[in-house]
Design a protein around this motif. Structure first.
Motif, PDB file in Angstrom:
ATOM      1  N   UNK A 338       0.828  -1.208   0.000  1.00 27.68           N
ATOM      2  CA  UNK A 338       0.000   0.000   0.000  1.00 27.68           C
ATOM      3  C   UNK A 338       0.861   1.255   0.000  1.00 27.68           C
ATOM      4  N   UNK A 339       1.913   1.253   0.819  1.00 29.88           N
ATOM      5  CA  UNK A 339       2.796   2.417   0.861  1.00 29.88           C
ATOM      6  C   UNK A 339       3.502   2.608  -0.475  1.00 29.88           C
ATOM      7  N   UNK A 340       3.936   1.504  -1.097  1.00 28.70           N
ATOM      8  CA  UNK A 340       4.586   1.597  -2.404  1.00 28.70           C
ATOM      9  C   UNK A 340       3.608   2.112  -3.458  1.00 28.70           C
ATOM     10  N   UNK A 341       2.394   1.588  -3.462  1.00 30.08           N
ATOM     11  CA  UNK A 341       1.411   1.991  -4.459  1.00 30.08           C
ATOM     12  C   UNK A 341       1.149   3.494  -4.401  1.00 30.08           C
ATOM     13  N   UNK A 342       0.961   4.038  -3.196  1.00 29.11           N
ATOM     14  CA  UNK A 342       0.646   5.466  -3.093  1.00 29.11           C
ATOM     15  C   UNK A 342       1.876   6.334  -3.355  1.00 29.11           C
ATOM     16  N   UNK A 343       3.050   5.709  -3.442  1.00 32.16           N
ATOM     17  CA  UNK A 343       4.279   6.456  -3.710  1.00 32.16           C
ATOM     18  C   UNK A 343       4.601   6.561  -5.193  1.00 32.16           C
ATOM     19  N   UNK A 344       3.904   5.813  -6.030  1.00 26.78           N
ATOM     20  CA  UNK A 344       4.205   5.805  -7.455  1.00 26.78           C
ATOM     21  C   UNK A 344       3.723   7.096  -8.124  1.00 26.78           C
TER      22      UNK A 344
END
Length: 521
Positions: A338-344
């Protein structure tokens, strides 16, 4: 954006199938996540051979989901909560029960005779081309009433529209206008690269790359049955229509071997679609730093380029945690993902249940309903396991979705992950999801900034997100490996978020650790 699959979100009338009233009643949960809006998968009138992606009336609600008044109430509730509403538009095909197709197959001279893709048999009676359907078998079915083959890229009950025909385009635009007038905020265009094909019906060449395949569809380089340049002209018309309303949004679904090129073509400039997403992450078996690099290279942030959208899970692909955790802690993986997804860089689509860390549900063969899952069983996980009911209440029958047996079974592993159980646990994935979505809203660099990858060890993903010119600059770090990695941030970096990491870990990043730092200057 938060994707809702209506059949499986919430069942208000207790018939085992989700509906619009159920969605409206649970929009408080969606709003509490901090998302900007919802994308609703099809709820239109349909015989449900492909669960709503076979539309028989573009301008009505299927009774299983409710009626137009229920839809209007849903939109009103969403807008009251500050949520936008984006709906699917299935413009490449209809149901074979749509009145247009019923008339088209009845005669070669009727009003709708040229509204679908019809072609004569070859002299030996075989189909007009070698094209294959996504769900298996030829993309052509013989119809004795017309004495011709009709084309279908998916099920035989989903005949291909002749979108090159101006009258067809007008009818589809009229359907879009119908929903815009009812207050929708935009469209997700389903399988839009299938909308127009090669009029010469040339055979697709084979792909010889040695990969294992489970579908005949995947043996071909699909350069003739999809992605024709004339699609752009139709997208221009869709954009002109949506631009005639205030603040509307369009996003294309683009799958296939040439999706990277097509997504950019469909979104270039200001007269095509706003955004596009493909299946780079949805079908990937492993999450490695190289995969993120591929995604970044697809959208190099050049002049005139469109804006990407990303999703790790949706109704068409097995849930990411089941594809990517690979024996690691599923809760930790879900929170890192989730953290990676919102960082893209790009728009983010979160699929229902992703905020709970739901794994792919196990659906026994006798309960499968997805035609693709049944045809390819047991070689693929299929789509049913990603479409099972949303778990609302851990102790209630069917996890609070309905008191009667739902259309797909609830996986017992989902009970402990139900919304009420996670609401009561401050350390739950649900609370982490709210926190990281709030982080994205709070930092313009994450919402609209650039992305710059940093070279490093293979399983350590490091990149900058930054505003131009001279705005904030963030450093994002993720340990995607199965082992700890030693890494220290720059001395002037201030940590603003961390998952699967504590102060006691110091310079050691445990597997699935994710951290974001604000950089000085």
């Amino acid at each position: 954006m938060y994707q809702i699959y209506p059949r499986s979100f919430a069942d208000a009338n207790d018939d085992g199938v989700g509906d619009l009233k159920g969605i409206a009643a649970h929009l408080d949960h969606v709003a509490s996540l901090g998302v900007d809006g919802v994308w609703l998968s099809p709820f239109f009138k349909s015989p449900m051979k492909d669960f709503g992606y076979d539309v028989s009336d573009y301008c009505d609600v299927d009774p299983i989901f409710g009626d137009l008044a229920d839809f209007d109430a849903l939109v009103a509730r969403a807008h009251a909560l500050g949520l936008k509403v984006v709906i699917d538009q299935v413009f490449s095909h209809t149901s074979d029960e749509h009145p247009w197709f019923v008339d088209s197959r009845a005669s070669r001279t009727g009003e709708h005779a040229d509204w679908y893709v019809w072609a004569d048999a070859k002299p030996d009676g075989s189909p007009p081309s070698n094209w294959q359907s996504v769900f298996g078998g030829p993309a052509w079915t013989w119809d004795a009433r017309r004495g011709q083959y009709y084309m279908h890229n998916f099920l035989a009950s989903q005949p291909q529209l002749n979108v090159r025909n101006p009258e067809v385009q007008e009818a589809l635009l009229a359907a879009a206008r119908f929903w815009l007038d009812r207050g929708v905020d935009g469209f997700r265009l389903d399988a839009i690269n299938f909308a127009i094909h090669d009029p010469a019906l040339r055979d697709n060449p084979p792909i010889a790359d040695g990969r294992k395949r489970t579908r005949p569809f995947d043996f071909q380089d699909k350069i003739y049955n999809q992605s024709h340049p004339d699609i752009i002209g139709f997208l221009n018309r869709i954009r002109a229509l949506t631009d005639s309303y205030d603040g509307r949004f369009t996003v294309a679904e683009v799958g296939g071997d040439h999706a990277d090129r097509e997504m950019k073509e469909f979104t270039a400039g200001s007269d095509r679609l706003h955004s596009a997403y493909g299946f780079l992450y949805l079908y990937a078996d492993t999450l490695r730093s190289e995969l993120i690099r591929v995604g970044d290279s697809m959208w190099p942030d050049q002049q005139g380029e469109g804006w990407p959208s990303w999703t790790f899970s949706n109704h068409d692909a097995p849930r990411a945690v089941s594809r990517w955790a690979q024996g690691r802690d599923e809760k930790a993986f879900s929170e890192m993902a989730l953290l990676l997804l919102i960082s893209l860089r790009g728009n983010v689509f979160v699929y229902q249940g992703e905020e709970l860390g739901l794994p792919q549900a196990q659906v026994p063969f006798e309960r499968l309903v997805d035609p693709e899952a049944i045809a390819n069983w047991p070689q693929t996980l299929g789509r049913d396991g990603a479409r099972t009911p949303m778990p609302w209440t851990a102790g209630a029958p069917n996890a609070g979705f309905s008191t009667v047996e739902p259309w797909l079974p609830v996986d017992r592993r989902h009970l402990a992950l139900a919304v009420d159980a996670q609401e009561a646990d401050p350390a739950s994935t649900l609370h982490v999801a709210r926190r990281v979505i709030a982080l994205r809203r709070a930092h313009p660099a994450l919402r609209t900034g650039g992305l710059e990858l940093v070279e490093g060890p293979r399983d350590l993903l490091v990149f900058h997100r930054f505003e131009r010119p001279g705005g904030e600059r963030l450093l994002c770090v993720f340990n995607l490996s199965h082992a700890p990695i030693d890494w220290s941030p720059p001395v002037d970096a201030r940590r603003i978020e961390a998952v699967n990491w504590t102060e006691a870990d110091g310079a050691t990043l445990k597997p699935l650790a994710g951290l974001i730092f604000a950089e000085a200057g």
